[in-house]
Design a protein around this motif. Structure first.
Motif, PDB file in Angstrom:
ATOM      1  N   LYS A  19      -2.318  -7.537  11.204  1.00 52.38           N
ATOM      2  CA  LYS A  19      -1.438  -7.701  10.047  1.00 52.38           C
ATOM      3  C   LYS A  19      -0.620  -8.981  10.202  1.00 52.38           C
ATOM      4  CE  LYS A  19       0.830  -5.764   6.400  1.00 52.38           C
ATOM      5  NZ  LYS A  19       0.230  -5.219   5.175  1.00 52.38           N
ATOM      6  N   CYS A  20      -0.716  -9.867   9.219  1.00 54.83           N
ATOM      7  CA  CYS A  20       0.049 -11.107   9.263  1.00 54.83           C
ATOM      8  C   CYS A  20       1.514 -10.832   8.938  1.00 54.83           C
ATOM      9  CB  CYS A  20      -0.524 -12.122   8.283  1.00 54.83           C
ATOM     10  SG  CYS A  20      -2.208 -12.665   8.688  1.00 54.83           S
ATOM     11  N   TYR A  22       3.685 -12.288   7.181  1.00 55.29           N
ATOM     12  CA  TYR A  22       4.142 -12.595   5.822  1.00 55.29           C
ATOM     13  C   TYR A  22       3.473 -11.712   4.775  1.00 55.29           C
ATOM     14  CZ  TYR A  22      -0.327 -15.029   5.779  1.00 55.29           C
ATOM     15  OH  TYR A  22      -1.666 -15.312   5.888  1.00 55.29           O
ATOM     16  N   CYS A  23       2.533 -10.859   5.182  1.00 57.06           N
ATOM     17  CA  CYS A  23       1.675 -10.126   4.244  1.00 57.06           C
ATOM     18  C   CYS A  23       2.339  -8.847   3.740  1.00 57.06           C
ATOM     19  CB  CYS A  23       0.351  -9.789   4.921  1.00 57.06           C
ATOM     20  SG  CYS A  23      -0.756  -8.809   3.884  1.00 57.06           S
ATOM     21  N   ASP A  24       2.367  -8.703   2.391  1.00 58.22           N
ATOM     22  CA  ASP A  24       2.893  -7.466   1.807  1.00 58.22           C
ATOM     23  C   ASP A  24       1.802  -6.688   1.083  1.00 58.22           C
ATOM     24  OD1 ASP A  24       2.576  -9.143  -0.376  1.00 58.22           O
ATOM     25  OD2 ASP A  24       4.372  -8.431  -1.400  1.00 58.22           O
ATOM     26  N   PHE A  25       0.522  -7.032   1.332  1.00 56.26           N
ATOM     27  CA  PHE A  25      -0.588  -6.308   0.720  1.00 56.26           C
ATOM     28  C   PHE A  25      -0.825  -4.992   1.456  1.00 56.26           C
ATOM     29  CE2 PHE A  25      -2.405 -10.716  -0.386  1.00 56.26           C
ATOM     30  CZ  PHE A  25      -1.644 -10.780  -1.534  1.00 56.26           C
ATOM     31  N   ASN A  26      -1.615  -4.119   0.838  1.00 55.34           N
ATOM     32  CA  ASN A  26      -1.958  -2.851   1.471  1.00 55.34           C
ATOM     33  C   ASN A  26      -3.070  -3.097   2.493  1.00 55.34           C
ATOM     34  OD1 ASN A  26      -2.048  -0.034   1.951  1.00 55.34           O
ATOM     35  ND2 ASN A  26      -3.797   0.149   0.567  1.00 55.34           N
ATOM     36  N   SER A  27      -2.656  -3.512   3.685  1.00 55.73           N
ATOM     37  CA  SER A  27      -3.633  -3.785   4.748  1.00 55.73           C
ATOM     38  C   SER A  27      -3.209  -3.069   6.021  1.00 55.73           C
ATOM     39  CB  SER A  27      -3.756  -5.289   5.000  1.00 55.73           C
ATOM     40  OG  SER A  27      -2.511  -5.851   5.328  1.00 55.73           O
ATOM     41  N   HIS A  28      -4.202  -2.603   6.763  1.00 58.16           N
ATOM     42  CA  HIS A  28      -3.968  -1.787   7.953  1.00 58.16           C
ATOM     43  C   HIS A  28      -4.832  -2.309   9.093  1.00 58.16           C
ATOM     44  CE1 HIS A  28      -2.037   1.390   5.421  1.00 58.16           C
ATOM     45  NE2 HIS A  28      -2.842   0.858   4.516  1.00 58.16           N
ATOM     46  N   GLU A  29      -4.233  -2.488  10.253  1.00 61.85           N
ATOM     47  CA  GLU A  29      -4.990  -2.985  11.405  1.00 61.85           C
ATOM     48  C   GLU A  29      -6.060  -1.976  11.787  1.00 61.85           C
ATOM     49  OE1 GLU A  29      -2.667  -4.302  14.678  1.00 61.85           O
ATOM     50  OE2 GLU A  29      -1.395  -5.628  13.465  1.00 61.85           O
ATOM     51  N   GLY A  30      -7.299  -2.459  11.853  1.00 60.55           N
ATOM     52  CA  GLY A  30      -8.406  -1.590  12.219  1.00 60.55           C
ATOM     53  C   GLY A  30      -8.467  -1.365  13.723  1.00 60.55           C
ATOM     54  N   ARG A  31      -8.625  -0.134  14.103  1.00 58.26           N
ATOM     55  CA  ARG A  31      -8.725   0.183  15.538  1.00 58.26           C
ATOM     56  C   ARG A  31     -10.013   0.963  15.766  1.00 58.26           C
ATOM     57  NH1 ARG A  31      -3.258   0.286  14.398  1.00 58.26           N
ATOM     58  NH2 ARG A  31      -1.950  -0.899  15.862  1.00 58.26           N
ATOM     59  N   GLY A  32     -10.803   0.468  16.706  1.00 59.21           N
ATOM     60  CA  GLY A  32     -12.074   1.126  16.990  1.00 59.21           C
ATOM     61  C   GLY A  32     -13.092   0.850  15.896  1.00 59.21           C
ATOM     62  N   GLU A  33     -14.111   1.673  15.844  1.00 58.68           N
ATOM     63  CA  GLU A  33     -15.159   1.495  14.840  1.00 58.68           C
ATOM     64  C   GLU A  33     -14.653   1.973  13.487  1.00 58.68           C
ATOM     65  OE1 GLU A  33     -19.843   2.724  14.083  1.00 58.68           O
ATOM     66  OE2 GLU A  33     -18.877   3.147  16.004  1.00 58.68           O
ATOM     67  N   THR A 202       8.227  -7.095   4.942  1.00 55.59           N
ATOM     68  CA  THR A 202       7.336  -7.812   5.851  1.00 55.59           C
ATOM     69  C   THR A 202       8.121  -8.205   7.100  1.00 55.59           C
ATOM     70  OG1 THR A 202       7.819 -10.000   4.921  1.00 55.59           O
ATOM     71  CG2 THR A 202       5.997  -8.757   3.922  1.00 55.59           C
ATOM     72  N   VAL A 203       7.399  -8.548   8.154  1.00 53.70           N
ATOM     73  CA  VAL A 203       8.049  -8.983   9.392  1.00 53.70           C
ATOM     74  C   VAL A 203       8.886 -10.233   9.140  1.00 53.70           C
ATOM     75  CG1 VAL A 203       7.630  -9.866  11.719  1.00 53.70           C
ATOM     76  CG2 VAL A 203       6.274  -7.945  10.850  1.00 53.70           C
ATOM     77  N   PHE A 204       8.331 -11.167   8.355  1.00 51.63           N
ATOM     78  CA  PHE A 204       9.075 -12.403   8.089  1.00 51.63           C
ATOM     79  C   PHE A 204      10.361 -12.142   7.303  1.00 51.63           C
ATOM     80  CE2 PHE A 204       5.791 -16.112   8.451  1.00 51.63           C
ATOM     81  CZ  PHE A 204       5.767 -15.929   9.828  1.00 51.63           C
ATOM     82  N   ALA A 205      10.358 -11.152   6.423  1.00 53.84           N
ATOM     83  CA  ALA A 205      11.574 -10.837   5.670  1.00 53.84           C
ATOM     84  C   ALA A 205      12.648 -10.278   6.601  1.00 53.84           C
ATOM     85  CB  ALA A 205      11.267  -9.843   4.567  1.00 53.84           C
ATOM     86  N   ALA A 206      12.225  -9.476   7.554  1.00 53.93           N
ATOM     87  CA  ALA A 206      13.174  -8.877   8.499  1.00 53.93           C
ATOM     88  C   ALA A 206      13.650  -9.892   9.535  1.00 53.93           C
ATOM     89  CB  ALA A 206      12.531  -7.681   9.198  1.00 53.93           C
ATOM     90  N   ARG A 207      12.733 -10.769   9.951  1.00 47.51           N
ATOM     91  CA  ARG A 207      13.060 -11.779  10.966  1.00 47.51           C
ATOM     92  C   ARG A 207      12.505 -13.127  10.499  1.00 47.51           C
ATOM     93  NH1 ARG A 207      11.172  -7.449  13.875  1.00 47.51           N
ATOM     94  NH2 ARG A 207       9.184  -8.477  14.376  1.00 47.51           N
ATOM     95  N   PRO A 208      13.196 -13.823   9.622  1.00 50.83           N
ATOM     96  CA  PRO A 208      12.686 -15.092   9.089  1.00 50.83           C
ATOM     97  C   PRO A 208      12.389 -16.089  10.205  1.00 50.83           C
ATOM     98  CG  PRO A 208      14.583 -14.350   7.822  1.00 50.83           C
ATOM     99  CD  PRO A 208      14.503 -13.459   9.023  1.00 50.83           C
ATOM    100  N   PRO A 209      11.242 -16.739  10.129  1.00 50.74           N
ATOM    101  CA  PRO A 209      10.882 -17.706  11.172  1.00 50.74           C
ATOM    102  C   PRO A 209      11.734 -18.969  11.060  1.00 50.74           C
ATOM    103  CG  PRO A 209       9.278 -17.752   9.402  1.00 50.74           C
ATOM    104  CD  PRO A 209      10.211 -16.619   9.092  1.00 50.74           C
ATOM    105  N   ALA A 210      11.913 -19.634  12.176  1.00 48.50           N
ATOM    106  CA  ALA A 210      12.656 -20.891  12.184  1.00 48.50           C
ATOM    107  C   ALA A 210      11.812 -22.008  11.573  1.00 48.50           C
ATOM    108  CB  ALA A 210      13.044 -21.254  13.614  1.00 48.50           C
TER     109      ALA A 210
END
Length: 384
Positions: A19-20, A22-33, A202-210
């Motif tokens: 998961k990137c 900055y991404c706010d799409f409905n995406s989920h990290e795939g684990r395993g097959e 998103t992660v960037f919203a919570a912790r904006p990058p420098a």
């Protein structure tokens, strides 16, 4: 009278490698097959369930979005498209787009996608600068991006989009210009060029990058890059979309023209005009893949249904149509919303007085100033 617009099909593939931030799409990290065979079964069951909404209508475009649809092997894309074609009327030359991440491109896959019927690709490049890519959390580097596009070209794809972002952490104007130069060297037919935004949840919203460029610097990047795109033969037809002549994305154009789309897959959204009822339906599916797989093809897979009220239709229409450089016709507004143009007369007059819209006979077009203040223009049509 509300008339039935063109119909598209959107297919959501919810998994990605990582998961990137900055991404706010409905995406989920795939684990395993990943359960692709079961997911295709679920997609077809989902399609069967929603078919009564679109009986007899022709599909003009198909779009596989995500997530990372290129995680799905070609044989599953092929099985889905065969199943969809047996259930829906596909227009001759139907545009079929697959989003792909350069980090998931494998030798031979693009040939398989093309054999399955995919005729357009959209590459999530974002940048050709390895430092920027790392700060964005992307899983690929610039060399992999180049290699992925060339693999697709070798497989016979001559219609593809490159996604590029600007105003990235640590990016300068010169770096943004180099990204476009690298893109032009690959000869895409379409470029999506948009500013990094910090979306909620998103992660960037919570912790904006420098190092995110200041607003004035971001505007300089946009202006310079727009001039480069124009000089290279890419006409801007939407806020963030540029294409060679006759190579606009038919699927996205249908969204912006307030067309209809059937949405299947985890978290997919649909907008369907019900002509016999003079109504517009929005429907969305359960977001989590596990829940979706358990209920696809039943009412339990529907995350929600909403009928679009007459009061909300002008706002929804403008939210899409005012993104188009060429604007829209008032005749199309009436056909798409079932409302008379007089319904928005006061708002149009205000926007024209503000210098945001140019109105000539039936045509309404955003001015250059209006394109800079699109949100303000659209807000005029919110209603009570």
């Amino acid at each position: 009278m509300l008339t039935t617009p063109p119909l598209s099909l959107y297919v959501h593939v919810p998994w990605c490698v990582r998961k990137c931030p900055y991404c706010d799409f409905n995406s989920h990290e795939g684990r395993g097959e990943l359960p692709f065979a079961a997911y295709v079964d679920a997609l077809l069951a989902d399609l069967d369930h929603d078919l009564p909404l679109v009986w007899g209508r022709v599909v003009h475009s198909v779009f596989f979005g995500g997530g990372t649809p290129s995680l799905m092997p070609p044989e599953f894309i092929d099985r889905f498209l065969q199943g969809a074609s047996s259930r829906l009327r596909m227009a001759p030359g139907c545009e079929i787009t697959l989003e792909t991440n350069p980090g998931t491109a494998e030798h031979g896959r693009f040939g398989g996608y093309r054999a399955a019927g995919v005729n357009r690709l959209s590459f999530g490049i974002q940048s050709f600068d390895d430092g920027c890519l790392k700060r964005l959390g992307r899983i690929h580097d610039a060399a992999q991006a180049d290699a992925a596009v060339k693999l697709a070209q070798d497989a016979g794809f001559d219609n593809f989009n490159l996604d590029l972002m600007y105003a990235l952490p640590g990016q300068t104007l010169a770096m943004a210009e180099r990204d476009l130069e690298r893109a032009f060297a690959l000869q895409p037919t379409h470029v999506s060029h948009y500013q990094l935004t910090l979306e909620p949840n998103t992660v960037f919203a919570a912790r904006p990058p420098a190092g995110i460029p200041a607003e004035d610097d971001s505007w300089d990047m946009q202006e310079h890059c727009q001039a480069m795109l124009a000089a290279a033969g890419y006409g801007q037809y939407e806020v963030s979309a540029y294409a060679q002549p006759e190579r606009q994305c038919a699927h996205n154009l249908n969204y912006w023209k307030y067309g209809d789309y059937l949405g299947i897959g985890a978290g997919a959204h649909a907008k369907i005009t019900l002509g016999s009822e003079q109504d517009i339906l929005r429907r969305w599916k359960l977001k989590h893949p596990t829940a979706y797989l358990a209920h696809a093809g039943t009412d339990a897979a529907i995350g929600g249904d909403e009928r679009i009220t007459l009061q909300r239709r002008p706002f929804e229409f403008m939210l899409n149509a005012l993104r188009l450089v060429d604007g829209f016709s008032l005749t199309r507004f009436e056909a798409s919303t079932g409302l008379p143009r007089a319904q928005i007369g006061a708002q149009l007059a205000q926007a024209e007085a503000n210098g945001w819209l140019a109105i000539e006979a039936d045509l309404v077009r955003p001015t250059e100033l209006g394109r800079r203040f699109t949100n303000d223009v659209v807000a005029l049509f919110l209603g009570d």
